[in-house]
Design a protein around this motif. Structure first.
Motif, PDB file in Angstrom:
ATOM      1  N   TYR A 214     -35.721  14.473 -97.323  1.00 36.70           N
ATOM      2  CA  TYR A 214     -36.685  14.536 -98.413  1.00 36.70           C
ATOM      3  C   TYR A 214     -35.936  14.856 -99.698  1.00 36.70           C
ATOM      4  O   TYR A 214     -34.982  15.623 -99.706  1.00 36.70           O
ATOM      5  CB  TYR A 214     -37.780  15.572 -98.145  1.00 36.70           C
TER       6      TYR A 214
ATOM      7  N   VAL B 148     -42.069  13.227-108.801  1.00 31.37           N
ATOM      8  CA  VAL B 148     -42.378  14.149-107.702  1.00 31.37           C
ATOM      9  C   VAL B 148     -42.823  15.495-108.259  1.00 31.37           C
ATOM     10  O   VAL B 148     -43.796  16.099-107.789  1.00 31.37           O
ATOM     11  CB  VAL B 148     -41.150  14.317-106.784  1.00 31.37           C
TER      12      VAL B 148
ATOM     13  N   ARG C  78     -46.402  15.211-109.763  1.00 34.54           N
ATOM     14  CA  ARG C  78     -47.440  15.104-108.730  1.00 34.54           C
ATOM     15  C   ARG C  78     -47.623  16.416-107.993  1.00 34.54           C
ATOM     16  O   ARG C  78     -48.747  16.797-107.636  1.00 34.54           O
ATOM     17  CB  ARG C  78     -47.084  13.978-107.770  1.00 34.54           C
TER      18      ARG C  78
ATOM     19  N   LEU D 131     -51.077  18.518-107.884  1.00 35.11           N
ATOM     20  CA  LEU D 131     -51.711  18.806-106.594  1.00 35.11           C
ATOM     21  C   LEU D 131     -51.964  20.300-106.426  1.00 35.11           C
ATOM     22  O   LEU D 131     -53.064  20.711-106.006  1.00 35.11           O
ATOM     23  CB  LEU D 131     -50.822  18.297-105.452  1.00 35.11           C
TER      24      LEU D 131
ATOM     25  N   VAL E  58     -46.700  20.444 -96.446  1.00 34.51           N
ATOM     26  CA  VAL E  58     -47.396  19.261 -96.959  1.00 34.51           C
ATOM     27  C   VAL E  58     -46.472  18.462 -97.887  1.00 34.51           C
ATOM     28  O   VAL E  58     -46.414  17.227 -97.821  1.00 34.51           O
ATOM     29  CB  VAL E  58     -48.680  19.677 -97.703  1.00 34.51           C
ATOM     30  N   GLY E  59     -45.749  19.182 -98.761  1.00 36.23           N
ATOM     31  CA  GLY E  59     -44.839  18.507 -99.682  1.00 36.23           C
ATOM     32  C   GLY E  59     -43.731  17.763 -98.969  1.00 36.23           C
ATOM     33  O   GLY E  59     -43.387  16.627 -99.323  1.00 36.23           O
TER      34      GLY E  59
ATOM     35  N   ALA F 122     -43.818  16.597 -95.887  1.00 36.01           N
ATOM     36  CA  ALA F 122     -44.400  15.429 -95.220  1.00 36.01           C
ATOM     37  C   ALA F 122     -44.589  14.273 -96.199  1.00 36.01           C
ATOM     38  O   ALA F 122     -44.286  13.114 -95.878  1.00 36.01           O
ATOM     39  CB  ALA F 122     -45.738  15.815 -94.585  1.00 36.01           C
ATOM     40  N   ALA F 123     -45.059  14.588 -97.401  1.00 35.41           N
ATOM     41  CA  ALA F 123     -45.262  13.538 -98.407  1.00 35.41           C
ATOM     42  C   ALA F 123     -43.935  12.925 -98.838  1.00 35.41           C
ATOM     43  O   ALA F 123     -43.820  11.705 -98.996  1.00 35.41           O
ATOM     44  CB  ALA F 123     -45.994  14.121 -99.610  1.00 35.41           C
ATOM     45  N   LEU F 124     -42.913  13.764 -99.014  1.00 32.37           N
ATOM     46  CA  LEU F 124     -41.607  13.253 -99.436  1.00 32.37           C
ATOM     47  C   LEU F 124     -40.952  12.428 -98.344  1.00 32.37           C
ATOM     48  O   LEU F 124     -40.266  11.432 -98.632  1.00 32.37           O
ATOM     49  CB  LEU F 124     -40.700  14.426 -99.830  1.00 32.37           C
TER      50      LEU F 124
ATOM     51  N   LEU G 130     -42.559  10.644 -96.044  1.00 26.39           N
ATOM     52  CA  LEU G 130     -43.266   9.365 -96.051  1.00 26.39           C
ATOM     53  C   LEU G 130     -42.813   8.498 -97.221  1.00 26.39           C
ATOM     54  O   LEU G 130     -42.664   7.282 -97.096  1.00 26.39           O
ATOM     55  CB  LEU G 130     -44.774   9.605 -96.127  1.00 26.39           C
ATOM     56  N   ARG G 131     -42.577   9.137 -98.356  1.00 20.00           N
ATOM     57  CA  ARG G 131     -42.102   8.403 -99.538  1.00 20.00           C
ATOM     58  C   ARG G 131     -40.736   7.789 -99.271  1.00 20.00           C
ATOM     59  O   ARG G 131     -40.473   6.637 -99.603  1.00 20.00           O
ATOM     60  CB  ARG G 131     -42.029   9.340-100.735  1.00 20.00           C
TER      61      ARG G 131
END
Length: 346
Positions: free
Chosen positions: A29, A36, A39, A43, A142-143, A145-147, A149-150
């Motif tokens: 990540y 980033v 966002r 959030l 959560v952060g 996981a998002a990174l 996926l990105r």
């Protein structure tokens, strides 16, 4: 025929093995992007605004709670992002489980930093140290996981963009026309024919080289120059080329094969349809922390916006993948002049 050992004897080709090794060396990540950070802050602010609704008697109390929570949450978020960015290369060398664990631990520590901000306000209530650490760990999870996926979504997008760009760029008619140009020059001007073939070789070598995430603008300008030199031999005086290059912009990072498809579009839609030819101008300029890149060409009277935008869409997407919100891509057709304008970080 014994086939039980056939599959086990296969080995990945060196190129695939090298690509996989590069992928394993990349950070799981990466928080080192302005987009980033923006966002993440938005959030967290949204989460704090919703959390403040619980138990708020009126909008004044809600606003007070939002202010108080934001005073702790925003600094904690920025601390986590800076730590994750600063330790990116160190974390990338660790096993993936440890990468996740360290990111979550940094989130808990950032939560404690946020709670310490509340301590500085000397509130007449017990400070939620444990709750802050848990909240920081949860937001970090959560952060991350998002990174992740990105990052996973970026790899196939880059590959698809590169393949699509190569198909649009190394078209059979371009190769055919270029070889015909060289053949026509072989007897009358062999030295010039050799130069055309050398330029063509450089174009293919660059296109088929190992893919890189970014190259310098100077490299892209040189590649575009080689391409236009080939087309200049083909079109002669019908192609009028102008360069306006800022040396201070040369080191800016851009995706590979950024300029070539744009100047090819300029030639295809500006020079080819016109009996009198067209002008093509490539300019770069550094403006503070931003580099502006422009590809401009004249178009025949009555012609609309060039092409179907496939190459431009490709370039726009790769700019977004590399620089996120720091990159801009615009096009305009006005008074018979078409321009592509890009902005990237210096």
């Amino acid at each position: 025929m014994k086939d039980s050992q056939i599959l086990s004897s296969f080995q990945d080709p060196p190129e695939l093995a090298e690509a996989r090794a590069r992928a394993r060396a990349l950070p799981l990540y990466d928080a080192c992007h302005v987009g980033v950070v923006l966002r993440a802050v938005i959030l967290v602010e949204a989460a704090m605004a919703v959390a403040a609704l619980f138990g708020a008697a009126d909008w004044r109390e809600w606003l007070t709670r939002v202010t108080l929570l934001s005073a702790a949450a925003v600094p904690a978020t920025l601390v986590w992002l800076m730590a994750a960015c600063g330790l990116k290369d160190v974390i990338a060398r660790l096993p993936r489980v440890l990468q996740h664990a360290i990111g979550i631990a940094l989130g808990a520590a950032a939560g404690l930093v946020g709670c310490s901000m509340l301590a500085m306000a000397s509130l007449p209530v017990p400070l939620p140290w444990l709750a802050s650490a848990c909240a920081g760990a949860l937001f970090a999870t959560v952060g991350i996981a998002a990174l992740v996926l990105r990052a996973k979504g970026r790899m196939p997008a880059d590959t698809t963009a590169r393949l699509s760009e190569l198909q649009a760029r190394i078209r059979p008619h371009f190769l055919f026309n270029t070889l015909n140009t060289a053949i026509a020059l072989v007897r009358g001007d062999p030295a010039r024919a050799e130069a055309v073939l050398e330029d063509l070789s450089d174009l293919f070598r660059h296109a088929l080289a190992d893919p890189r995430e970014a190259v310098t603008l100077e490299e892209e300008v040189e590649l575009a120059r080689r391409y236009l030199e080939i087309e200049e031999v083909r079109f002669g005086k019908r192609l009028q080329i102008e360069w306006s290059l800022d040396p201070q912009a040369a080191s800016a990072k851009v995706p590979p094969l950024l300029l070539q498809p744009l100047v090819e579009n300029a030639v295809k839609h500006g020079v080819e349809p016109s009996t009198t030819g067209a002008q093509v101008k490539v300019s770069t300029q550094r403006r503070g922390a931003t580099v502006v890149i422009k590809v401009t060409n004249t178009v025949p009277a009555g012609q609309g916006a060039p092409g179907h935008g496939l190459a431009q869409h490709n370039v726009r997407e790769r700019l977004r993948l590399l620089h996120d919100v720091q990159a801009q891509f615009r096009t305009v057709l006005k008074d018979g002049v078409y321009q592509v304008r890009m902005e990237v970080p210096a």
